[in-house]
Motif scaffolding. Structure first.
Motif, PDB file in Angstrom:
ATOM      1  N   LEU A 366      -0.904   6.663 -18.970  1.00 18.62           N
ATOM      2  CA  LEU A 366       0.481   7.122 -19.089  1.00 18.62           C
ATOM      3  C   LEU A 366       0.694   7.994 -20.321  1.00 18.62           C
ATOM      4  O   LEU A 366       1.821   8.250 -20.720  1.00 18.62           O
ATOM      5  CB  LEU A 366       1.423   5.904 -19.139  1.00 18.62           C
ATOM      6  CG  LEU A 366       1.271   4.907 -17.975  1.00 18.62           C
ATOM      7  CD1 LEU A 366       2.173   3.702 -18.183  1.00 18.62           C
ATOM      8  CD2 LEU A 366       1.587   5.586 -16.644  1.00 18.62           C
ATOM      9  N   ALA A 369       2.837  11.041 -19.681  1.00 25.13           N
ATOM     10  CA  ALA A 369       4.249  10.675 -19.557  1.00 25.13           C
ATOM     11  C   ALA A 369       4.857  10.379 -20.924  1.00 25.13           C
ATOM     12  O   ALA A 369       6.010  10.746 -21.205  1.00 25.13           O
ATOM     13  CB  ALA A 369       4.383   9.465 -18.639  1.00 25.13           C
ATOM     14  N   HIS A 424       5.498   7.299 -11.941  1.00 23.05           N
ATOM     15  CA  HIS A 424       4.733   8.442 -12.433  1.00 23.05           C
ATOM     16  C   HIS A 424       3.913   9.122 -11.330  1.00 23.05           C
ATOM     17  O   HIS A 424       2.866   9.696 -11.603  1.00 23.05           O
ATOM     18  CB  HIS A 424       3.811   7.995 -13.570  1.00 23.05           C
ATOM     19  CG  HIS A 424       4.544   7.346 -14.709  1.00 23.05           C
ATOM     20  ND1 HIS A 424       5.298   8.058 -15.612  1.00 23.05           N
ATOM     21  CD2 HIS A 424       4.662   6.025 -15.060  1.00 23.05           C
ATOM     22  CE1 HIS A 424       5.839   7.220 -16.486  1.00 23.05           C
ATOM     23  NE2 HIS A 424       5.477   5.976 -16.166  1.00 23.05           N
TER      24      HIS A 424
END
Length: 446
Positions: A366, A369, A424
């Motif tokens: 992640l 992100a 995501h």
């Protein structure tokens, strides 16, 4: 073991599809050539070139004649092609009254090539049906797992979360393009080969074009504007299509083999082969065969393309080169489609394992992100540098990325919400829908 892995009673079942293989058995080759000879006689009688009674007798003989392949071996070794020996037997069987009208005005290549096209037409039908079956399975897989997160991998390394449904949709999109190409492939492949001795049908005189048209209609084939004895791009285009198909299947096989590794175990092929000594092994045979066939066809295609260098109005060497390569490409494609359908039909998707893989990365999947979330509160280069530094700490300490970032920045970000990988997967849903719409549209055109 047979002379090739395809012929072997040991490995043949692994590498060939029975229906496709049957099209290249000697009896099928002979039957197709006799079909052409019979249709030729009838077409010539329709145009007044040979007596109708003789044409009917020749056609009836072609339908009932059984020629032992071994009886053509000596003639083929001498002449380089089986047709002269076949015609000799056909004339003898038709009887002296009709024998002189057998094979009237044709050449060996007309009979051999057109017989090949008749068999390839059946192969195409078989392969198209298998492709459509596989596309249907992948469409269901893509839709069922559109919300199943999986770690995307770029350059063999974990990248970001994505949707397993999108992965299946990407596989499907390639198959759909191959199906869309088929109309063009067929229009360039399914053509009568009929040029006579030197390609101009001179032996048939002023009725040559009429015979050509009639013969093509009887065999349900198209007519080429000019003879394709030595410009055989239709065959090579078809072979290229087969290689594209097996290339896509090989990519699917590669992904499944990698995802099925014990230390990943995000899919289970649903079956596999055992080891002679290790009871724990379940080898992903289907996926491995897909990869092997894709590589073989890519290599054979390069060899086949060399047959394009035909000399003048007929080439013996390059014609023979086709016999050495094209059948293997066709045979292995049938096998690959069978393996792929079985593989996808039995595939077990381990969604919980996929999610666990993402979670055990401690947030590293992640990182992108996180950098975009921070970029809303600081310049993006600064956010990227901060996340890169945090990733190093994750690798050193095993702490979750978002916990590290909380200590490095006081940006008001809901880090807990960002942890869910389902948030995501980007435009996966839209992309899956687009592929499925293409599938449905193609399916309606059948």
């Amino acid at each position: 073991m047979g002379p090739t892995a395809f012929d072997s009673q040991i490995t043949g079942a692994l590498l060939t599809a029975p229906e496709t293989a049957a099209l290249f058995e000697d009896k099928a080759v002979i039957k197709a050539m006799l079909e052409v000879e019979g249709a030729l006689a009838l077409a010539e009688a329709d145009c007044g070139l040979i007596p109708a009674e003789s044409a009917k007798a020749i056609a009836a003989t072609c339908q009932g004649l059984l020629i032992d392949p071994i009886s053509l071996a000596e003639g083929t070794a001498k002449d380089g092609v089986a047709v002269p020996a076949l015609v000799a037997q056909l004339r003898a069987a038709a009887g002296s009254e009709h024998a002189s009208f057998v094979h009237w005005g044709a050449t060996s290549q007309d009979i051999c090539d057109t017989g090949l096209i008749l068999r390839l037409r059946t192969a195409l039908d078989l392969h198209e049906a298998s492709l459509r079956q596989l596309a249907g399975q992948l469409a269901k897989l893509a839709d069922a797992h559109r919300n199943t997160p999986i770690a995307a991998r770029t350059r063999m390394q974990q990248a970001t979360p994505t949707s397993f449904g999108l992965k299946a949709a990407v596989w499907l999109s390639g198959l759909l393009r191959h199906l869309e190409r088929l109309d063009g492939i067929k229009s360039r492949l399914l053509l009568l080969s009929f040029g006579g001795a030197a390609g101009n049908l001179s032996a048939l005189g002023e009725r040559a074009v009429a015979v050509e048209t009639n013969l093509a209609a009887r065999l349900n084939l198209g007519v080429s504007p000019a003879p394709w004895h030595t410009l055989r791009d239709g065959l090579y285009d078809y072979a290229g299509w087969l290689s594209l198909v097996t290339g896509t299947l090989g990519k699917i096989g590669t992904d499944i083999v990698l995802l099925a590794q014990n230390e990943i175990a995000e899919v289970r092929p649903g079956g596999g082969g055992g080891s002679s000594t290790m009871p724990n092994k379940v080898n992903p045979i289907g996926g491995e065969v897909l990869v092997a066939i894709a590589r073989q066809n890519a290599g054979l295609l390069g060899t086949l393309q060399q047959a394009a260098l035909q000399e003048h109005e007929r080439s013996g060497a390059n014609w023979t080169l086709e016999w050495l390569t094209l059948p293997q490409i066709v045979l292995s494609t049938g096998s690959a489609l069978d393996h792929a359908n079985r593989l996808i039909g039995a595939l077990e998707v381990k969604g919980e394992t996929m999610r666990a893989t993402i979670e055990t990365s401690n947030g590293l999947l992640l990182a992108e992100a996180a950098s975009f979330a921070l970029a809303e509160h600081m310049p993006r280069p600064e956010a990227q540098a901060l996340v890169k530094n945090a990733c190093k700490q994750v690798n050193e300490t095993g702490t979750h990325l978002f916990d590290v970032l909380r200590g490095l920045s006081d940006a008001p970000i809901a880090w807990a919400d960002l942890k869910d990988p389902a948030h995501h997967m980007g435009a996966s849903d839209v992309m899956i829908d687009r592929v499925l719409e293409s599938y449905q549209h193609l399916d309606l055109k059948r």
